[in-house]
Write a protein that holds these residues in place. Sequence first.
Motif, short mmCIF file in Angstrom:
data_model
loop_
_atom_site.label_atom_id
_atom_site.label_comp_id
_atom_site.label_asym_id
_atom_site.label_seq_id
_atom_site.Cartn_x
_atom_site.Cartn_y
_atom_site.Cartn_z
N LEU A 1 0.79 -1.22 0.00
CA LEU A 1 0.00 0.00 0.00
C LEU A 1 0.83 1.28 0.00
O LEU A 1 0.46 2.27 -0.62
CB LEU A 1 -0.94 0.03 1.21
N LEU A 2 1.94 1.27 0.74
CA LEU A 2 2.68 2.51 0.95
C LEU A 2 4.10 2.49 0.40
O LEU A 2 4.81 3.49 0.50
CB LEU A 2 2.71 2.83 2.45
N GLY A 3 4.54 1.36 -0.11
CA GLY A 3 5.89 1.27 -0.64
C GLY A 3 6.97 1.30 0.43
O GLY A 3 8.12 1.64 0.16
N GLU A 4 6.62 0.94 1.66
CA GLU A 4 7.60 0.95 2.75
C GLU A 4 8.55 -0.23 2.64
O GLU A 4 8.19 -1.29 2.13
CB GLU A 4 6.89 0.88 4.11
N VAL A 5 9.75 -0.05 3.15
CA VAL A 5 10.76 -1.10 3.15
C VAL A 5 11.19 -1.32 4.60
O VAL A 5 11.48 -0.36 5.32
CB VAL A 5 11.98 -0.72 2.28
N CYS A 6 11.24 -2.57 5.03
CA CYS A 6 11.66 -2.89 6.39
C CYS A 6 13.18 -3.00 6.42
O CYS A 6 13.79 -3.63 5.57
CB CYS A 6 11.03 -4.20 6.85
N ASN A 7 13.80 -2.39 7.45
CA ASN A 7 15.25 -2.44 7.55
C ASN A 7 15.72 -3.74 8.19
O ASN A 7 14.91 -4.58 8.62
CB ASN A 7 15.78 -1.22 8.31
N LEU A 8 17.02 -3.93 8.27
CA LEU A 8 17.61 -5.18 8.77
C LEU A 8 17.21 -5.46 10.22
O LEU A 8 16.91 -6.60 10.57
CB LEU A 8 19.14 -5.12 8.64
N LEU A 9 17.18 -4.44 11.05
CA LEU A 9 16.81 -4.64 12.46
C LEU A 9 15.39 -5.19 12.59
O LEU A 9 15.12 -6.04 13.42
CB LEU A 9 16.96 -3.32 13.23
N TRP A 10 14.47 -4.71 11.74
CA TRP A 10 13.11 -5.22 11.76
C TRP A 10 13.10 -6.70 11.42
O TRP A 10 12.41 -7.49 12.06
CB TRP A 10 12.23 -4.43 10.78
N TRP A 11 13.85 -7.09 10.38
CA TRP A 11 13.89 -8.50 9.98
C TRP A 11 14.51 -9.38 11.05
O TRP A 11 14.08 -10.51 11.27
CB TRP A 11 14.62 -8.66 8.65
N VAL A 12 15.52 -8.87 11.76
CA VAL A 12 16.11 -9.63 12.87
C VAL A 12 15.06 -9.82 13.97
O VAL A 12 14.88 -10.91 14.50
CB VAL A 12 17.37 -8.92 13.42
N GLY A 13 14.33 -8.76 14.29
CA GLY A 13 13.31 -8.85 15.33
C GLY A 13 12.19 -9.82 14.98
O GLY A 13 11.77 -10.62 15.81
N ILE A 14 11.71 -9.78 13.75
CA ILE A 14 10.63 -10.69 13.36
C ILE A 14 11.16 -12.12 13.30
O ILE A 14 10.43 -13.06 13.62
CB ILE A 14 9.95 -10.26 12.04
N SER A 15 12.41 -12.31 12.93
CA SER A 15 12.98 -13.66 12.91
C SER A 15 13.05 -14.25 14.31
O SER A 15 12.73 -15.42 14.52
CB SER A 15 14.38 -13.64 12.28
N VAL A 16 13.46 -13.44 15.27
CA VAL A 16 13.51 -13.90 16.66
C VAL A 16 12.09 -14.22 17.16
O VAL A 16 11.87 -15.24 17.83
CB VAL A 16 14.19 -12.85 17.57
N THR A 17 11.14 -13.38 16.81
CA THR A 17 9.75 -13.63 17.21
C THR A 17 9.23 -14.92 16.59
O THR A 17 8.59 -15.74 17.28
CB THR A 17 8.85 -12.45 16.77
N LEU A 18 9.48 -15.13 15.31
CA LEU A 18 9.01 -16.36 14.65
C LEU A 18 9.72 -17.60 15.20
O LEU A 18 9.11 -18.67 15.32
CB LEU A 18 9.19 -16.25 13.14
N PHE A 19 11.00 -17.47 15.55
CA PHE A 19 11.71 -18.60 16.16
C PHE A 19 11.10 -18.93 17.52
O PHE A 19 10.89 -20.11 17.85
CB PHE A 19 13.20 -18.28 16.30
N GLY A 20 10.78 -17.91 18.29
CA GLY A 20 10.11 -18.14 19.58
C GLY A 20 8.75 -18.79 19.40
O GLY A 20 8.36 -19.66 20.17
N LEU A 21 8.04 -18.37 18.36
CA LEU A 21 6.75 -18.98 18.05
C LEU A 21 6.92 -20.45 17.70
O LEU A 21 6.14 -21.30 18.14
CB LEU A 21 6.10 -18.23 16.89
N LEU A 22 7.94 -20.75 16.91
CA LEU A 22 8.22 -22.14 16.57
C LEU A 22 8.51 -22.97 17.82
O LEU A 22 8.00 -24.08 17.97
CB LEU A 22 9.40 -22.20 15.59
N LEU A 23 9.32 -22.44 18.72
CA LEU A 23 9.60 -23.15 19.97
C LEU A 23 8.34 -23.34 20.81
O LEU A 23 8.13 -24.41 21.40
CB LEU A 23 10.64 -22.38 20.79
#
Length: 158
Positions: A118-140
């Motif tokens: 919708l807005l053409g936003e781009v997520c930076n590296l820190l955001w991707w690290v944070g979501i990866s940690v969240t998804l890993f916790g979800l997997l656990l």
Amino acid sequence: MDVLRRGSPVTAVGVFFAILAGMMGALASASAKLALGTGHLREVCISTATVWQTDATAMCESLHKLLLLGCIGLVFAFNAVMWTFFVKALRFSSSSAAATVTSTASNFVSSAFLGKILLGEVCNLLWWVGISVTLFGLLLLHTRPPQADQMDSEKKEK
């Protein structure tokens, strides 16, 4: 309590509702950003009206107000649906933590996709690290054995 074991249909239904709740929350946030943002709706209207070869400024001024009210209405509608799905997720999940984390992760991922589309936003590296940690916790969280099963297996060993 056997119905609430990991992998049961009840837990799968809870995960499904939690994912839907996260998506609805992301849609509510996107609607709020469109309504209260920096005039994204007006820019889209002007660019669209220019393609149609019409007087963009006059038409978009009144249309912008209508779109703004529509987006505000969508914020309330998406939030109501989100809470309905979240309550169902809590009902059908093995724990409230699983429903909450699943809904939150779904909201983050959905927000990233909606922001890009919708807005053409781009997520930076820190955001991707944070979501990866969240998804890993979800997997656990979803792959660990339930506490009742651990206690039963410890009793059998003794």
